[in-house]
Each structure stands twice: as structure tokens, then as C-alpha cells.
Design an enzyme around this catalytic site. Structure first.
Site, mmCIF file in Angstrom:
data_model
loop_
_atom_site.group_PDB
_atom_site.id
_atom_site.type_symbol
_atom_site.label_atom_id
_atom_site.label_comp_id
_atom_site.label_asym_id
_atom_site.label_seq_id
_atom_site.Cartn_x
_atom_site.Cartn_y
_atom_site.Cartn_z
ATOM 1 N N GLY A 177 22.881 -35.647 45.587
ATOM 2 C CA GLY A 177 23.842 -36.498 46.288
ATOM 3 C C GLY A 177 23.788 -37.914 45.746
ATOM 4 O O GLY A 177 24.300 -38.215 44.663
ATOM 5 N N GLY A 178 23.114 -38.793 46.492
ATOM 6 C CA GLY A 178 23.081 -40.219 46.170
ATOM 7 C C GLY A 178 22.804 -40.551 44.711
ATOM 8 O O GLY A 178 23.506 -41.373 44.110
ATOM 9 N N HIS A 194 28.082 -26.754 53.046
ATOM 10 C CA HIS A 194 27.149 -27.878 52.994
ATOM 11 C C HIS A 194 26.731 -28.227 54.428
ATOM 12 O O HIS A 194 27.539 -28.119 55.353
ATOM 13 C CB HIS A 194 27.812 -29.081 52.308
ATOM 14 C CG HIS A 194 26.832 -30.179 52.012
ATOM 15 N ND1 HIS A 194 26.424 -31.068 52.969
ATOM 16 C CD2 HIS A 194 26.167 -30.505 50.877
ATOM 17 C CE1 HIS A 194 25.536 -31.901 52.424
ATOM 18 N NE2 HIS A 194 25.365 -31.586 51.159
ATOM 19 N N ASN A 237 26.952 -33.954 43.754
ATOM 20 C CA ASN A 237 27.867 -33.921 44.899
ATOM 21 C C ASN A 237 28.149 -35.372 45.295
ATOM 22 O O ASN A 237 27.294 -36.035 45.875
ATOM 23 C CB ASN A 237 27.199 -33.148 46.050
ATOM 24 C CG ASN A 237 28.031 -33.178 47.315
ATOM 25 O OD1 ASN A 237 29.195 -33.608 47.298
ATOM 26 N ND2 ASN A 237 27.447 -32.727 48.417
ATOM 27 N N TRP A 238 29.331 -35.819 44.953
ATOM 28 C CA TRP A 238 29.672 -37.237 45.188
ATOM 29 C C TRP A 238 30.036 -37.518 46.654
ATOM 30 O O TRP A 238 30.234 -38.669 47.026
ATOM 31 C CB TRP A 238 30.836 -37.659 44.286
ATOM 32 C CG TRP A 238 30.513 -37.655 42.824
ATOM 33 C CD1 TRP A 238 29.312 -37.338 42.240
ATOM 34 C CD2 TRP A 238 31.388 -37.994 41.740
ATOM 35 N NE1 TRP A 238 29.399 -37.460 40.875
ATOM 36 C CE2 TRP A 238 30.660 -37.852 40.547
ATOM 37 C CE3 TRP A 238 32.727 -38.390 41.671
ATOM 38 C CZ2 TRP A 238 31.229 -38.105 39.291
ATOM 39 C CZ3 TRP A 238 33.301 -38.639 40.426
ATOM 40 C CH2 TRP A 238 32.550 -38.498 39.256
ATOM 41 N N LYS A 239 30.173 -36.466 47.441
ATOM 42 C CA LYS A 239 30.554 -36.615 48.862
ATOM 43 C C LYS A 239 31.812 -37.503 48.960
ATOM 44 O O LYS A 239 32.676 -37.399 48.101
ATOM 45 C CB LYS A 239 29.357 -37.146 49.666
ATOM 46 C CG LYS A 239 28.109 -36.273 49.442
ATOM 47 C CD LYS A 239 26.977 -36.531 50.387
ATOM 48 C CE LYS A 239 25.827 -35.582 50.048
ATOM 49 N NZ LYS A 239 24.693 -35.692 50.951
ATOM 50 N N GLU A 244 18.982 -26.817 50.790
ATOM 51 C CA GLU A 244 18.949 -28.249 51.097
ATOM 52 C C GLU A 244 18.390 -28.447 52.507
ATOM 53 O O GLU A 244 19.136 -28.336 53.493
ATOM 54 C CB GLU A 244 20.359 -28.836 51.031
ATOM 55 C CG GLU A 244 21.005 -28.734 49.664
ATOM 56 C CD GLU A 244 22.078 -29.798 49.464
ATOM 57 O OE1 GLU A 244 21.948 -30.589 48.529
ATOM 58 O OE2 GLU A 244 23.032 -29.855 50.271
ATOM 59 N N GLU A 276 26.477 -30.942 55.879
ATOM 60 C CA GLU A 276 27.349 -31.947 56.525
ATOM 61 C C GLU A 276 28.606 -31.289 57.085
ATOM 62 O O GLU A 276 29.127 -31.689 58.123
ATOM 63 C CB GLU A 276 27.670 -33.071 55.518
ATOM 64 C CG GLU A 276 26.466 -33.991 55.327
ATOM 65 C CD GLU A 276 26.345 -34.648 53.975
ATOM 66 O OE1 GLU A 276 27.335 -34.717 53.226
ATOM 67 O OE2 GLU A 276 25.227 -35.096 53.652
ATOM 68 N N GLY A 328 19.572 -37.468 51.957
ATOM 69 C CA GLY A 328 19.890 -38.881 52.122
ATOM 70 C C GLY A 328 18.808 -39.686 52.831
ATOM 71 O O GLY A 328 19.045 -40.813 53.250
HETATM 72 P P1 13P Z 1 20.931 -36.699 48.614
HETATM 73 O O1 13P Z 1 20.559 -36.364 47.177
HETATM 74 O O2 13P Z 1 21.645 -37.992 48.744
HETATM 75 O O3 13P Z 1 19.759 -36.551 49.511
HETATM 76 O O4 13P Z 1 22.002 -35.575 49.063
HETATM 77 C C1 13P Z 1 21.721 -34.243 48.873
HETATM 78 C C2 13P Z 1 22.948 -33.452 49.139
HETATM 79 O O5 13P Z 1 23.378 -33.342 50.270
HETATM 80 C C3 13P Z 1 23.637 -32.845 47.991
HETATM 81 O O6 13P Z 1 24.591 -31.935 48.407
#
Ligand code: 13P
Length: 257
Positions: free
Chosen positions: A238-239, A100, A10-12, A172, A102, A178
């Protein structure tokens, strides 16, 4: 039942379409054809990158699956700034992340909206990756089970068992996203097991085939132990998915550690 793991990046809100092309090309150079036999791999760039990535994936016949990060539930209409599942389906998107944390926390998405999105994704022939997870306060107050159970039951409400068996759920924990704080493999397993039990109670056999990802500070170092857990069938990253070398190591978690 044997469930093929799904590792998703997930590149956000990272990478314009030029950077995105480079990322996916680099990833495909690192991964071998045999890697995709063991693991499904998807990347979820921002909407503006989707068409470019689709073109690269298709012209180079890559096995990487294209994913989106969100959608709207209506097919079309006066919804400024939104993107429909019909539009995503036309770009050969395979997976759509829905609900998600977020989106829930920063943009006020409710369980009822998540449910409408899950249904819209399925109607367009794509697979939803429906996210759930508790905050640090909820965990502290021992409300994890209640929160996750409600998110699963509401998010999948009204779906038939055979459909639920095909979807992906991502657990999650919000406090792990993050932050560098990963749930221990035991804690992650305990909630993923609860998710499978919740699905079993309502949708029976679907619980055996539904894939459950863990997400929250997944790295190549902690991935193997998480993936060894019986109810964890992949990772939503994510990251660490922004670095193709590191993401490829996560895809090849069997070779690490
Ligand atoms: P991180 O791997 O950066 O903690 O993010 C997880 C995430 O929200 C994937 O959707």
C-alpha cells in the site's frame, strides 16, 4: 515448484490520472528489463486512472502489469457507481484485487460477494488477487486460522483446481495495514502456509502453483525477510508503493539486506 513472485502496488484512493502517469513513468525508468524476468510487477491505480496508465504502458511497451482494486460481478446493468469486469478487461487489466479488507470492513463486502467477484474476474480472463486476513481482536482470540480458512474456502468455492492454481491470494492481517506493524516473517509464513494447506486439502495440486502474497506495512527494509519464507510469493504493497523509488527497491528486494 518454482513460483514467480508478484509485487503489486495498491494505490488505494491516491493519485489523479496526471499524477498516476508520472508515477508509472518514473517507476519504469528505475526498473530494468531484467527485473521483470525475476518478478512480476503490477500497479493498481483508482478506476479513473486506468485508461491513462494503459495508454502509457502500451505506448512505451512497459512490462508493468495493469491492475484494478475492485469490480462488480455483473456484466452490466443498473448498478450505479459500479464497474464490471468486462470494462476492466477492455482496458487490458491483468489483475483485479478482490475482497480487500477495506472493502470488507468499510463497505460491508461478504465472503459470498467476494466469491462472485472472483468468478467474474476469471470469466473475463483476468487474474483475481483475493485478499484475506484477521483483525487484531481475532488474532488475540486465536481465531486467525478459522477466519482465514473460512475466507479462502468461501471465496474460492465452486472453482476447479486448475483455475485455483492460477489465481493469487493476498494474506493481509488487518492490524498490519497502514499501521507500520508488520507481521514477523515467521507469523506471516505460518498463515501463508496454512492458506496453502487449505487449498491443498480442497484443490490438491493447485496449492503448488497458487501465488500467495503478504501485505501489511511492507517496506524495502522488511521485504527481503518476508520474501525468504517458503510460502510467500510476493507482496501487496500500500503506502510504500506511492513512492516509485521505494516501490522499486521492494521489487528488487533481492538486492536489499
Ligand atoms: P500498507 O502497505 O499501507 O500497510 O497497505 C497494505 C495494503 O492494504 C495493500 O493492499
Amino acid at each position: 515448484m518454482e513460483r514467480k513472485p508478484l509485487i503489486s502496488g495498491n494505490w488505494k484512493m491516491h493519485h489523479n490520472h496526471f499524477e498516476a502517469i508520472q508515477m508509472v513513468q518514473k517507476l519504469s525508468y528505475i526498473l530494468n528489463p531484467q527485473d521483470y524476468e525475476k518478478v512480476d510487477v503490477s500497479v493498481h491505480p483508482p478506476f479513473t486512472d486506468l485508461r491513462s496508465i494503459q495508454t502509457v504502458i502500451e505506448s512505451d511497451q512497459m512490462s508493468i502489469k495493469l491492475g484494478a482494486q475492485n469490480c462488480h460481478w455483473e456484466e452490466k446493468g443498473a448498478f450505479t457507481g459500479e464497474v464490471s469486469t468486462a470494462m476492466l478487461e477492455k482496458l487490458n487489466v491483468s489483475f483485479v484485487i478482490v475482497g480487500h479488507s477495506e472493502r470488507r470492513e468499510l463497505f460491508g463486502e461478504t465472503d459470498a460477494e467476494v466469491n462472485k467477484k472472483v468468478k467474474a474476474v476469471l470469466k473475463s480472463g483476468m487474474t483475481p488477487i483475493m485478499c484475506c486476513g484477521e483483525t487484531a481482536e481475532e488474532r488475540e482470540a486465536q481465531k486467525t486460522e478459522e477466519k482465514v480458512k473460512t475466507q479462502i474456502e468461501s471465496g474460492l468455492s465452486g472453482l476447479k483446481g486448475e483455475v485455483v492454481g492460477e489465481i493469487v491470494v493476498a494474506y493481509e492481517p488487518i492490524w498490519a495495514i497502514g499501521t507500520g506493524l508488520t507481521a514477523t516473517p515467521e507469523d506471516a509464513q505460518s498463515v501463508c502456509g496454512l492458506i496453502r494447506e487449505t487449498i491443498k486439502a480442497k484443490w490438491g495440486q493447485a496449492s503448488e502453483s497458487v501465488r500467495i502474497q503478504y501485505g501489511g506495512s511492507v517496506k524495502s527494509g522488511n521485504c527481503p525477510d518476508l520474501m525468504r519464507q517458503p510460502d510467500i510469493d510476493g507482496a501487496l504493497v500500500g503506502g510504500a508503493s506511492l513512492d516509485p523509488d521505494e516501490f522499486a527497491r521492494i521489487v528488487n528486494y533481492r538486492l536489499v539486506g
